[in-house]
Design a protein around this motif. Structure first.
Motif, PDB file in Angstrom:
ATOM      1  N   ASP A 260      -4.568   6.404  -8.375  1.00  0.00           N
ATOM      2  CA  ASP A 260      -4.615   5.706  -7.089  1.00  0.00           C
ATOM      3  C   ASP A 260      -4.316   4.206  -7.198  1.00  0.00           C
ATOM      4  OD1 ASP A 260      -5.412   8.025  -5.532  1.00  0.00           O
ATOM      5  OD2 ASP A 260      -7.364   7.848  -6.476  1.00  0.00           O
ATOM      6  N   ALA A 264      -0.866   2.023  -5.955  1.00  0.00           N
ATOM      7  CA  ALA A 264      -1.079   1.005  -4.931  1.00  0.00           C
ATOM      8  C   ALA A 264      -0.574  -0.358  -5.394  1.00  0.00           C
ATOM      9  CB  ALA A 264      -2.568   0.924  -4.578  1.00  0.00           C
ATOM     10  N   LYS A 267       3.184  -0.471  -5.107  1.00  0.00           N
ATOM     11  CA  LYS A 267       3.638  -0.629  -3.714  1.00  0.00           C
ATOM     12  C   LYS A 267       3.235  -1.974  -3.120  1.00  0.00           C
ATOM     13  CE  LYS A 267       3.489   4.307  -2.535  1.00  0.00           C
ATOM     14  NZ  LYS A 267       2.825   5.314  -1.684  1.00  0.00           N
ATOM     15  N   ASP A 269       0.241  -2.575  -2.030  1.00  0.00           N
ATOM     16  CA  ASP A 269      -0.644  -2.202  -0.928  1.00  0.00           C
ATOM     17  C   ASP A 269      -2.038  -2.755  -1.204  1.00  0.00           C
ATOM     18  OD1 ASP A 269      -2.204  -1.008   1.017  1.00  0.00           O
ATOM     19  OD2 ASP A 269      -1.221   0.946   0.858  1.00  0.00           O
ATOM     20  N   LYS A 271      -4.616  -3.420   0.760  1.00  0.00           N
ATOM     21  CA  LYS A 271      -5.739  -2.730   1.393  1.00  0.00           C
ATOM     22  C   LYS A 271      -6.121  -1.481   0.607  1.00  0.00           C
ATOM     23  CE  LYS A 271      -7.512  -0.871   5.732  1.00  0.00           C
ATOM     24  NZ  LYS A 271      -8.169   0.253   5.018  1.00  0.00           N
ATOM     25  N   LYS A 272      -5.134  -0.716   0.154  1.00  0.00           N
ATOM     26  CA  LYS A 272      -5.410   0.478  -0.644  1.00  0.00           C
ATOM     27  C   LYS A 272      -6.093   0.085  -1.957  1.00  0.00           C
ATOM     28  CE  LYS A 272      -5.081   4.863  -1.818  1.00  0.00           C
ATOM     29  NZ  LYS A 272      -5.881   5.913  -1.154  1.00  0.00           N
ATOM     30  N   GLU A 310      -9.265  -7.697   2.867  1.00  0.00           N
ATOM     31  CA  GLU A 310      -8.624  -6.520   2.295  1.00  0.00           C
ATOM     32  C   GLU A 310      -9.187  -6.097   0.941  1.00  0.00           C
ATOM     33  OE1 GLU A 310      -7.336  -9.287   3.628  1.00  0.00           O
ATOM     34  OE2 GLU A 310      -5.190  -9.095   3.956  1.00  0.00           O
TER      35      GLU A 310
END
Length: 359
Positions: A260, A264, A267, A269, A271-272, A310
């Protein structure tokens, strides 16, 4: 000092004798050297970023004098530096971390075969004991500058392994040091910049740019731990609980980071990444570290997440909280004021790593 027993699982009881020693003793020498040391005429400056150590993967896999355990961390635009030049014989150190540096010099000379001396001057980032790795950043700067001053006998991998295997902290006994707990995240992060993931035995698993256009805030709550009488009993309690929880959760933490967190990060990301890190805050040794500072830390971090930030995590063993967000400092202050929290450090992630220069 004393003998401390640390229990991980049913068949895991480590008995460790916390014996202090003088700088230059108990050196680890098994580091590859790529070429003989050749003293250079110039002085060399190494500037390295501080780090946020987000989590250890398994506290059962390291102990003082045995680096490992794996971990996750990223670099900050907050810097320590060391300037080093060669001398014929004597080493002169201009630094508040004299014992640490004396030990590093002895280890570097033992590994590389260099027989001369050094003139060493350091400047740290001035943010000690807030979870930003002041010891490791100083060590990385000093070893890197020494390496430049004698013609680079060590690779970056050799530098971080030399630090990891010879990692020490000053003690309360005058002139004495002792082995510390070391995952290797600090040295790797200071050298390479960005987000770094390490496996056991200082294995560098992953590096990637992190939060390039975001802001990073370090918030240090004014709280006291449940056990204000710091000492071996407190340390034993923390380590035993941390190791027991990692014995249960280490596979889950490793899975979340591999399956995970890394996607993330790839990318971008944020927030992820923050959601995954929030789960890790309740897993294994990280849970023990947070709860050591009472549940107030969880309350603070949850309030910050509820305010829309975030990425929220406790740095190292705390109690400092790290926030990575798109929000500005003025927007952050509007969130923090009602909570009674203040910003200790306002900066950004560093994705460059070590800077070396010749003078």
């Amino acid at each position: 000092m004393a003998i401390l027993k640390i229990r991980g699982g049913d068949l895991d009881l480590v008995e460790y004798d916390f014996t202090s020693f003088h700088p230059g003793e108990h050196l680890y020498r098994e580091i590859p050297v790529v070429q003989p040391p050749v003293p250079q005429k110039e002085s060399f400056k190494a500037t390295v970023p501080a780090r946020v150590h987000l989590t250890v993967l398994d506290m059962n896999r390291f102990s003082p004098g045995m680096p490992g355990g794996g971990g996750l961390g990223f670099a900050l635009q907050l810097y320590s530096n060391a300037t080093v030049s060669c001398t014929p014989e004597k080493t002169v150190i201009d630094s508040p971390r004299i014992l640490l540096i004396e030990h590093l010099v002895a280890a570097f000379k033992a590994v590389t075969g260099y027989t001369g001396g050094f003139l060493i001057r350091t400047e740290d980032h001035g943010k000690e004991h807030v979870g930003l790795g002041s010891t490791c950043t100083t060590a990385t700067a000093v070893i890197s500058a020494m390496n430049e001053a004698v013609g680079r006998p060590l690779t970056y991998d050799g530098i971080r392994r030399l630090i990891g295997h010879n990692y020490v902290e000053e003690t309360n006994e005058p002139g004495m040091i002792a082995f510390g707990f070391e995952t290797g995240v600090g040295a790797a992060t200071s050298i390479y910049g960005g987000m770094n993931i390490l496996g056991d035995q200082l294995t560098h698993v992953y590096q990637h740019a992190f939060a390039e256009d975001k802001n990073v805030f370090i918030i240090t709550p004014n709280i006291h731990s449940e056990d204000d009488n710091a000492g071996l009993e407190e340390f034993s309690l923390l380590m035993n609980r941390a190791r027991t929880l990692d014995y249960r959760d280490r596979e889950l933490k490793a899975y979340m980071i591999m399956m995970d967190m890394i996607p993330a990060i790839e990318k971008g990301d944020l927030k992820k990444m923050g959601d995954i890190m929030w789960e890790i805050e309740f897993r294994g040794s990280k849970r023990a570290e947070v709860q050591h500072h009472t549940f107030i830390i969880y309350q603070h971090m949850n309030a910050l997440r509820q305010a829309g930030l975030e990425f929220v995590a406790m740095s190292s063993v705390g109690p400092s909280i790290c926030v990575v967000t798109e929000k500005t400092e003025s927007e952050m202050q509007l969130i923090l004021d009602p909570l009674g929290l203040e910003i200790s450090v306002s900066t950004k992630a560093d994705n460059i790593g070590i800077r070396l220069s010749r003078h």
